[in-house]
Write a protein that holds these residues in place. Structure first.
Motif, short mmCIF file in Angstrom:
data_model
loop_
_atom_site.label_atom_id
_atom_site.label_comp_id
_atom_site.label_asym_id
_atom_site.label_seq_id
_atom_site.Cartn_x
_atom_site.Cartn_y
_atom_site.Cartn_z
N TYR A 108 37.71 41.97 36.84
CA TYR A 108 38.71 41.08 37.40
C TYR A 108 39.17 41.67 38.74
O TYR A 108 39.45 42.87 38.85
CB TYR A 108 39.91 40.95 36.45
N ARG A 109 39.24 40.83 39.77
CA ARG A 109 39.68 41.25 41.10
C ARG A 109 40.99 40.56 41.44
O ARG A 109 41.19 39.40 41.11
CB ARG A 109 38.66 40.85 42.17
N ARG A 110 41.85 41.29 42.15
CA ARG A 110 43.14 40.71 42.55
C ARG A 110 43.63 41.42 43.81
O ARG A 110 43.57 42.63 43.91
CB ARG A 110 44.16 40.85 41.45
N ALA A 111 44.18 40.63 44.73
CA ALA A 111 44.80 41.20 45.93
C ALA A 111 46.13 41.86 45.55
O ALA A 111 46.82 41.38 44.65
CB ALA A 111 45.03 40.11 46.97
N LEU A 112 46.45 42.94 46.23
CA LEU A 112 47.68 43.67 45.94
C LEU A 112 48.59 43.67 47.16
O LEU A 112 48.12 43.74 48.30
CB LEU A 112 47.36 45.12 45.56
N GLU A 113 49.90 43.62 46.90
CA GLU A 113 50.89 43.71 47.96
C GLU A 113 51.46 45.12 47.98
O GLU A 113 51.74 45.70 46.93
CB GLU A 113 52.03 42.73 47.70
N PRO A 114 51.66 45.68 49.17
CA PRO A 114 52.25 47.02 49.27
C PRO A 114 53.69 47.04 48.77
O PRO A 114 54.40 46.03 48.81
CB PRO A 114 52.19 47.34 50.78
N GLY A 115 54.11 48.20 48.30
CA GLY A 115 55.50 48.39 47.87
C GLY A 115 55.77 47.99 46.43
O GLY A 115 56.92 47.91 46.03
N LEU A 116 54.72 47.73 45.67
CA LEU A 116 54.92 47.34 44.27
C LEU A 116 54.20 48.29 43.32
O LEU A 116 53.21 48.91 43.67
CB LEU A 116 54.40 45.91 44.04
N HIS A 117 54.74 48.35 42.14
CA HIS A 117 54.10 49.07 41.03
C HIS A 117 53.51 48.00 40.13
O HIS A 117 54.23 47.13 39.65
CB HIS A 117 55.14 49.92 40.28
N TYR A 118 52.20 48.04 39.90
CA TYR A 118 51.50 47.02 39.10
C TYR A 118 51.15 47.58 37.73
O TYR A 118 50.78 48.74 37.60
CB TYR A 118 50.21 46.59 39.80
N TYR A 119 51.23 46.70 36.73
CA TYR A 119 50.83 47.02 35.36
C TYR A 119 49.84 45.94 34.92
O TYR A 119 50.10 44.75 35.08
CB TYR A 119 52.03 47.00 34.42
N PHE A 120 48.72 46.35 34.33
CA PHE A 120 47.72 45.38 33.86
C PHE A 120 47.37 45.66 32.41
O PHE A 120 47.32 46.82 31.97
CB PHE A 120 46.43 45.48 34.70
N ARG A 121 47.07 44.58 31.67
CA ARG A 121 46.58 44.62 30.29
C ARG A 121 45.54 43.53 30.14
O ARG A 121 45.57 42.53 30.86
CB ARG A 121 47.68 44.35 29.28
N VAL A 122 44.65 43.69 29.16
CA VAL A 122 43.61 42.70 28.90
C VAL A 122 43.60 42.41 27.40
O VAL A 122 43.81 43.30 26.58
CB VAL A 122 42.23 43.20 29.37
N GLN A 123 43.33 41.14 27.06
CA GLN A 123 43.26 40.71 25.66
C GLN A 123 42.00 39.87 25.46
O GLN A 123 41.70 39.00 26.28
CB GLN A 123 44.50 39.87 25.33
N ALA A 124 41.26 40.15 24.41
CA ALA A 124 40.06 39.37 24.08
C ALA A 124 40.47 38.07 23.40
O ALA A 124 41.42 38.04 22.62
CB ALA A 124 39.14 40.17 23.18
N ILE A 125 39.73 36.99 23.71
CA ILE A 125 39.99 35.68 23.12
C ILE A 125 38.71 35.20 22.44
O ILE A 125 37.64 35.22 23.06
CB ILE A 125 40.42 34.66 24.19
N GLY A 126 38.82 34.76 21.19
CA GLY A 126 37.67 34.28 20.45
C GLY A 126 37.75 32.79 20.18
O GLY A 126 38.60 32.08 20.71
N LYS A 127 36.86 32.31 19.33
CA LYS A 127 36.84 30.90 18.95
C LYS A 127 38.14 30.53 18.26
O LYS A 127 38.77 31.35 17.60
CB LYS A 127 35.67 30.62 18.00
N GLU A 128 38.52 29.26 18.41
CA GLU A 128 39.70 28.68 17.75
C GLU A 128 40.99 29.44 18.07
O GLU A 128 41.89 29.54 17.24
CB GLU A 128 39.47 28.60 16.24
N GLY A 129 41.06 30.03 19.26
CA GLY A 129 42.29 30.68 19.69
C GLY A 129 42.57 32.04 19.09
O GLY A 129 43.68 32.55 19.22
N ILE A 130 41.59 32.65 18.44
CA ILE A 130 41.80 33.99 17.89
C ILE A 130 41.99 34.96 19.04
O ILE A 130 41.27 34.93 20.03
CB ILE A 130 40.60 34.42 17.02
N LYS A 131 42.99 35.83 18.92
CA LYS A 131 43.29 36.80 19.98
C LYS A 131 43.29 38.20 19.41
O LYS A 131 43.70 38.42 18.28
CB LYS A 131 44.66 36.51 20.59
#
Length: 144
Positions: A108-131
């Motif tokens: 995953y790519r994303r532009a960043l703005e200076p002066g911020l602290h970023y936090y990222f998390r990822v979640q897998a998604i399956g059939k029928e909305g299983i997370k």
């Protein structure tokens, strides 16, 4: 002095009240569907990042375990939270969904703005909305 019958009645009444009030404590929530052994989706692992010019590139891994987590994902949802670098230490922030990446891609790519602290998390998604559960949090400081 109190009659023995009255004393026993009061004890019975207190016990009856406690029996019905104590189990009712706690937070109410909707019921969860039953889960068979292995019918779960594993969380993404090894969430890492690399920095390009004003952008972050997140990468992660996912593996299916035929015993404990045998459901394969169809996509991954990326969550992000931000805080000002000059903000208070320990102040709360909110994770928001910022994108969905379809399988087999795990980048995953994303532009960043200076002066911020970023936090990222990822979640897998399956059939029928299983997370799955969320990955570990990846944090990045972008100096001004």
């Amino acid at each position: 002095m109190m009659n023995l019958g009255k004393k026993q009645f009061i004890y019975f009444l207190v016990l009856l009240i406690l029996t019905f009030l104590l189990p009712a404590c706690g937070i109410k929530a909707p019921p969860l569907p039953p889960v068979k052994d292995g019918n779960v989706l594993a969380a993404p692992g090894n969430l890492t990042y690399s920095l390009g010019k004003n952008e972050v590139i997140l990468t992660w891994a996912h593996s299916v375990d035929p015993v404990n987590a045998k459901i394969a994902p169809e996509a991954f949802r990326v969550y992000m939270g931000t805080k000002d670098l000059n903000g208070c230490q320990g102040c709360p922030f909110v994770f928001e969904s910022v994108g969905v990446v379809s399988m087999p891609e795990m980048t995953y790519r994303r532009a960043l703005e200076p002066g911020l602290h970023y936090y990222f998390r990822v979640q897998a998604i399956g059939k029928e909305g299983i997370k799955s559960s969320l990955s570990k949090t990846c944090s990045i400081d972008v100096e001004p």
